[in-house]
Structure formats: structure tokens, C-alpha cells
Design an enzyme around this catalytic site. Sequence first.
Site, PDB file in Angstrom:
ATOM      1  N   GLU A 152      49.300 -13.831 -10.153  1.00  0.00           N
ATOM      2  CA  GLU A 152      49.095 -15.106  -9.448  1.00  0.00           C
ATOM      3  C   GLU A 152      49.933 -16.226 -10.066  1.00  0.00           C
ATOM      4  OE1 GLU A 152      45.202 -16.103  -8.023  1.00  0.00           O
ATOM      5  OE2 GLU A 152      44.518 -14.027  -8.232  1.00  0.00           O
ATOM      6  N   GLU A 170      55.381 -18.807 -17.157  1.00  0.00           N
ATOM      7  CA  GLU A 170      56.663 -19.493 -16.990  1.00  0.00           C
ATOM      8  C   GLU A 170      56.764 -20.186 -15.636  1.00  0.00           C
ATOM      9  OE1 GLU A 170      56.551 -17.021 -20.241  1.00  0.00           O
ATOM     10  OE2 GLU A 170      56.283 -16.336 -18.179  1.00  0.00           O
TER      11      GLU A 170
END
Length: 381
Positions: free
Chosen positions: A363, A367
Amino acid sequence: MDFTLPADLREMQTHIRAFALNVVEARAHEIEATNQVPPELIRQAAELGLFGLSIPEEYGGVGLGMLGRCAVYEALGQGHMGFGGMVSAHASIGTSGLVKLGTPEQKAKYLPRMAAGECIAGFAITEPSSGSDAANIRTRAEKKGDTYILNGTKHYISNAPIAGILTVIAITDPAKGSKGMSAFLVEPSMPGVSVGKIDEKMGQKGALSAEVVFDNAEIPAENLLGPLDLGYREALGILTNGRVGIAARSTGAMQRLLDLSVAHAKGREQFGAPISTFQAVQFMLAEMEVDIQTSRLLWQKVAWMVDAGQDVRRMASVAKYHATEALSRVADKAVQVAGGVGYMKDAPFERFYRDQRLLRIYEGTSEIQKLIIAGDLLREK
């Protein structure tokens, strides 16, 4: 400013926490060994309303707002993470699109069975060529008469092996680029749809995922979910609220690990004294508590923002990033406090250590969350 949850939510949290710790955890070794959630646990979860958290009461659901759902997710997070992952993949991103965008006919057809746990849901956007780069999906949907023909492949789709309904994101107008995405309600039994073998994962046993292939799959036109070409931002908006739920689940897992660590530190003696008297151990416990409290405050704030109708794109990413990274730190410290016991499969430390790693990936990776946060900051005037 009152941070106390309403009495009804506190009571529900207590019931779900007891279920997670006393009922689900009692079957944890079985789930780990078989990679399956026992059917009776699914039945009990349905009786508690876990599959209908976001589904309106008129369709048999509980109809909780985001604050209520996240309170439940935190309680659920204290138990087996595979079981919690299976439930939340259904109750969060698997359900929210239909609740938000569905027609009355679509809702009447699917939501009652979804709330009862008879029709498990999932969300299918990830593809071999587009993980973090979700705008680069290649699954196509072409209108032919009263059907859409879907071709493409999704992979790592949570709940796919047990799903009765999937929200599938596909390209309907390539000329529009990322704005030419649409959502479809797809039953795995529909012609041309096939589900691959169950993925073998590091952790989160019982939270099954698999590849889903569309080979000239015939999807009825009435299963278009929301407007045609609803676009990348709206499609990914389904994931935004899910990130708040992951933050709450992470907080619950951290709380369980801290509770286990405190109990172990008090009971384990070395050098003639409980290790809880050693400053090095106390520092680790204190750092764990800080991560828990900050994560809890974040998910509570963002959940309140969702219920208030505010834009949470940035703050949902803040909450997910902080809580999942914090959980990794807490899981590592918990194993360190436990020592050799923490490395053994007989104790829950090792399982939580494996299971939590996924939360920094799915999800939206950590990053990607940072890119969303920074991008939103730089767009501000």
C-alpha cells in the site's frame, strides 16, 4: 482537547483485543503451519462485525467512521498479523471503493455478503511492471456491447485466493494516460479470470496473495465502479484511507511487543537481578513507548481528519511512514530484549519480526510515502 475515544469505541476495542489475544493467538501456530485461517475464526470474526466495519448498517455492516475503524485495527494488530492482514485487506481497501463509488444495485448485490464474511474482498492494482509506479499499469479494459473485455495480469493481490470480489483498476482510455483509469468489480469466477498459485511469503501466514490473470475476461458493463475514466488520483485515493489503517495496525503490534518485552524483562534474571533493572534494557523499553505514543497520536489525528472530510493525502502518508518505520524499530528492540528467546519460533517475537516487514512495502513503500509528503509540501504556495 479530549483524546479519549468514545465509550462505545473503547468497549468495541476491548472485545476485539480479547478476541485477537485469546482466540486468534490460540490458533497462531496452526495458521503458521498451514498458511490458512481456520474457517471458524472467519465465522467468529464475521459475528464480531470485523468484515463489515466500513459497510453501512443498512447493508448489514457496522458503519464505523475512520476513527472507529482504526480503533478496531489497533486492537486487531495486537494479535496474529496474518489474520489481521486478511481482515483489513477486505474491510479497508477491498471494501471502501464499493462503499464510496458503488451504485445502489452494486451495493445491494455485494455488500450484505461482504459484511457477513461470505464474500471476501480484495483490491487489485499492482502489476509485474508497476508496483510503486502505479500509473504505469497495463491491464486494459475495452467496451464491447454490454461487457468490458479485460486483458492483463495483476500480482501480489491480497486475498485473491479466497476472494469473492475484487476491485480491479484497468486502463480504459490509453490516450488519457493516467487519467484514463477505471475501476471494475470483478468476481474471480467470471469467464477469462484466473487466480494463480498462492504466493510463498516471508511472513503474514494466512494473509494469502496471488497473481490474477485476465485473458479476454468478460466483465458486465454494470460492474464498472464509479465513473468511466475516474483517473489515477481517484483510483489511488482508495489506498489513502487504507494507509491510516496500517498505521493503526502497526501501533497495535508495537503495543503487543512492548507488553511482551516488559513482562520478559521483569521475569528474566541475569547477574542476580531482573534485566528490567538494567539501564540498557530500560532505554530500549522507553524508546519503544515513545514510538507507540507518537504513532497512536498520528493515526488518531488523521482518522479524525478523514471523518471531518479533510484532505489527508499528505497526513495519511505521514502516519503510515512513521508508524511502519517505528514498528520495525520496536520489533528489533523486542527481539533484543528477549535475547535468544526472541529468535525462537515458539515465542511471538520472531513471528512479529517477520510479519511487520511487509508493512513498509505494501500500500505504498516508505520511499513512496516520503515522495508524496515532499511533493505535497513543494506544491504549497
